[in-house]
Write a protein that holds these residues in place. Structure first.
Motif, mmCIF file in Angstrom:
data_model
loop_
_atom_site.group_PDB
_atom_site.id
_atom_site.type_symbol
_atom_site.label_atom_id
_atom_site.label_comp_id
_atom_site.label_asym_id
_atom_site.label_seq_id
_atom_site.Cartn_x
_atom_site.Cartn_y
_atom_site.Cartn_z
ATOM 1 N N ARG A 23 32.220 3.575 47.547
ATOM 2 C CA ARG A 23 31.880 4.191 48.836
ATOM 3 C C ARG A 23 33.128 4.414 49.688
ATOM 4 O O ARG A 23 33.222 5.417 50.382
ATOM 5 C CB ARG A 23 30.849 3.361 49.594
ATOM 6 C CG ARG A 23 29.479 3.372 48.948
ATOM 7 C CD ARG A 23 28.936 4.774 48.672
ATOM 8 N NE ARG A 23 28.716 5.529 49.898
ATOM 9 C CZ ARG A 23 28.751 6.854 49.984
ATOM 10 N NH1 ARG A 23 28.978 7.601 48.927
ATOM 11 N NH2 ARG A 23 28.541 7.455 51.141
ATOM 12 N N HIS A 24 34.079 3.486 49.634
ATOM 13 C CA HIS A 24 35.336 3.718 50.363
ATOM 14 C C HIS A 24 36.017 4.979 49.839
ATOM 15 O O HIS A 24 36.446 5.828 50.621
ATOM 16 C CB HIS A 24 36.275 2.509 50.218
ATOM 17 C CG HIS A 24 36.160 1.530 51.313
ATOM 18 N ND1 HIS A 24 35.113 0.666 51.424
ATOM 19 C CD2 HIS A 24 36.979 1.269 52.363
ATOM 20 C CE1 HIS A 24 35.286 -0.090 52.494
ATOM 21 N NE2 HIS A 24 36.409 0.258 53.090
ATOM 22 N N GLY A 25 36.129 5.096 48.533
ATOM 23 C CA GLY A 25 36.760 6.268 47.956
ATOM 24 C C GLY A 25 36.039 7.546 48.348
ATOM 25 O O GLY A 25 36.664 8.539 48.741
ATOM 26 N N LYS A 26 34.730 7.533 48.248
ATOM 27 C CA LYS A 26 33.926 8.721 48.541
ATOM 28 C C LYS A 26 33.989 9.097 50.028
ATOM 29 O O LYS A 26 34.277 10.240 50.374
ATOM 30 C CB LYS A 26 32.473 8.437 48.124
ATOM 31 C CG LYS A 26 31.611 9.640 48.088
ATOM 32 C CD LYS A 26 31.763 10.340 46.766
ATOM 33 C CE LYS A 26 30.694 11.385 46.622
ATOM 34 N NZ LYS A 26 31.208 12.609 46.052
ATOM 35 N N ILE A 27 33.711 8.140 50.905
ATOM 36 C CA ILE A 27 33.666 8.430 52.351
ATOM 37 C C ILE A 27 35.039 8.828 52.884
ATOM 38 O O ILE A 27 35.163 9.815 53.603
ATOM 39 C CB ILE A 27 33.090 7.227 53.127
ATOM 40 C CG1 ILE A 27 31.586 7.115 52.857
ATOM 41 C CG2 ILE A 27 33.350 7.368 54.626
ATOM 42 C CD1 ILE A 27 30.944 5.870 53.406
ATOM 43 N N TYR A 28 36.066 8.059 52.532
ATOM 44 C CA TYR A 28 37.395 8.379 53.053
ATOM 45 C C TYR A 28 37.945 9.672 52.443
ATOM 46 O O TYR A 28 38.729 10.365 53.072
ATOM 47 C CB TYR A 28 38.352 7.203 52.860
ATOM 48 C CG TYR A 28 38.092 6.098 53.862
ATOM 49 C CD1 TYR A 28 38.862 5.997 55.013
ATOM 50 C CD2 TYR A 28 37.068 5.184 53.662
ATOM 51 C CE1 TYR A 28 38.622 4.995 55.947
ATOM 52 C CE2 TYR A 28 36.812 4.189 54.585
ATOM 53 C CZ TYR A 28 37.586 4.093 55.724
ATOM 54 O OH TYR A 28 37.331 3.108 56.654
ATOM 55 N N GLY A 29 37.513 9.992 51.235
ATOM 56 C CA GLY A 29 37.874 11.272 50.652
ATOM 57 C C GLY A 29 37.233 12.423 51.411
ATOM 58 O O GLY A 29 37.881 13.417 51.731
ATOM 59 N N ALA A 37 44.240 7.531 45.126
ATOM 60 C CA ALA A 37 45.110 6.373 45.361
ATOM 61 C C ALA A 37 44.495 5.403 46.362
ATOM 62 O O ALA A 37 44.683 4.186 46.257
ATOM 63 C CB ALA A 37 46.488 6.828 45.840
ATOM 64 N N PHE A 38 43.741 5.927 47.339
ATOM 65 C CA PHE A 38 43.087 5.040 48.312
ATOM 66 C C PHE A 38 42.022 4.189 47.627
ATOM 67 O O PHE A 38 41.929 2.988 47.862
ATOM 68 C CB PHE A 38 42.471 5.848 49.463
ATOM 69 C CG PHE A 38 41.742 4.982 50.450
ATOM 70 C CD1 PHE A 38 42.448 4.155 51.325
ATOM 71 C CD2 PHE A 38 40.360 4.969 50.507
ATOM 72 C CE1 PHE A 38 41.787 3.339 52.238
ATOM 73 C CE2 PHE A 38 39.693 4.157 51.412
ATOM 74 C CZ PHE A 38 40.408 3.343 52.277
ATOM 75 N N GLU A 39 41.229 4.816 46.773
ATOM 76 C CA GLU A 39 40.187 4.082 46.062
ATOM 77 C C GLU A 39 40.795 2.986 45.178
ATOM 78 O O GLU A 39 40.275 1.871 45.110
ATOM 79 C CB GLU A 39 39.351 5.047 45.229
ATOM 80 C CG GLU A 39 38.131 4.423 44.610
ATOM 81 C CD GLU A 39 37.233 5.449 43.943
ATOM 82 O OE1 GLU A 39 36.288 5.014 43.264
ATOM 83 O OE2 GLU A 39 37.466 6.670 44.082
ATOM 84 N N ALA A 149 50.789 6.825 51.194
ATOM 85 C CA ALA A 149 50.155 5.988 50.178
ATOM 86 C C ALA A 149 48.782 6.510 49.741
ATOM 87 O O ALA A 149 48.356 6.236 48.632
ATOM 88 C CB ALA A 149 50.018 4.554 50.689
ATOM 89 N N PHE A 150 48.099 7.241 50.616
ATOM 90 C CA PHE A 150 46.757 7.706 50.285
ATOM 91 C C PHE A 150 46.741 9.199 49.976
ATOM 92 O O PHE A 150 45.754 9.881 50.150
ATOM 93 C CB PHE A 150 45.781 7.361 51.414
ATOM 94 C CG PHE A 150 45.812 5.891 51.772
ATOM 95 C CD1 PHE A 150 45.925 4.915 50.799
ATOM 96 C CD2 PHE A 150 45.754 5.498 53.098
ATOM 97 C CE1 PHE A 150 45.975 3.573 51.127
ATOM 98 C CE2 PHE A 150 45.794 4.150 53.437
ATOM 99 C CZ PHE A 150 45.908 3.185 52.449
ATOM 100 N N GLU A 151 47.910 9.697 49.508
ATOM 101 C CA GLU A 151 48.095 11.065 49.048
ATOM 102 C C GLU A 151 48.045 12.091 50.179
ATOM 103 O O GLU A 151 47.747 13.258 49.951
ATOM 104 C CB GLU A 151 47.093 11.395 47.942
ATOM 105 C CG GLU A 151 47.270 10.487 46.729
ATOM 106 C CD GLU A 151 46.182 10.667 45.692
ATOM 107 O OE1 GLU A 151 45.657 11.784 45.540
ATOM 108 O OE2 GLU A 151 45.856 9.673 45.027
#
Length: 168
Positions: A23-29, A37-39, A149-151
């Protein structure tokens, strides 16, 4: 839907940590255009948390509505009576109900109950609503640094809590 419709548990079940990473990867994306990279960063942090997990010193708060995870935050013990706040997130449909305030209160209650003397967290400049909530609980901005760091270019901000805030 109201705040009372949401249950909060402090036990970790199989699938929880992977779901939070997802969910972090999906929502923050979707909301901030963060890359994969964040996920993976969240995944590495979750692995670190669980490897050293001690229910006497660490805590997760997992918010559920109709058997679906809708929010999350954790307190991770560090050295010298220091705690780290990590992975605070709410599903978009559950924002504005007071759930974030409730999670921060639960975090602070556990923080004081366990005798921690300081806490810190890292976030980015884009998460101003979260930063406002942290500041209301006595956290102060102590460091800022440019990062990719999070592209994507962001400013990573560190907030610290080192004394008991007067308003708590």
């Amino acid at each position: 839907m109201q705040l009372n419709d949401i249950s909060i548990r402090t036990t970790i079940k199989p699938g929880d940590l992977g779901y939070i990473i997802h969910r972090h990867g999906k929502i923050y994306g979707e909301e901030y255009n963060y890359g994969v990279a964040f996920e993976t960063y969240v995944g590495e942090g979750m692995h670190e948390f669980y490897k050293s997990y001690n229910p006497e010193m660490d805590r997760v708060w997992i918010c559920e509505h109709n058997d679906k995870i809708v929010g999350f935050v954790l307190l991770m013990h560090r050295g010298n009576k220091t705690a780290q706040l990590r992975y605070f997130y709410l599903e978009p449909a559950y924002r504005g109900l007071g759930l974030g305030k409730k999670l921060m209160s639960l975090f602070m209650d556990f923080f004081y109950k366990k005798g921690y003397q300081s806490a810190y967290l890292w976030t980015t400049h884009e998460l101003s609503a979260a930063a406002s909530l942290y500041k209301k609980h006595g956290f102060k901005l102590t460091e800022s640094k440019k990062s990719i760091a999070f592209e994507k270019p962001v400013i990573e901000n560190r907030y610290d809590l080192s004394t008991i805030p007067k308003n708590y």
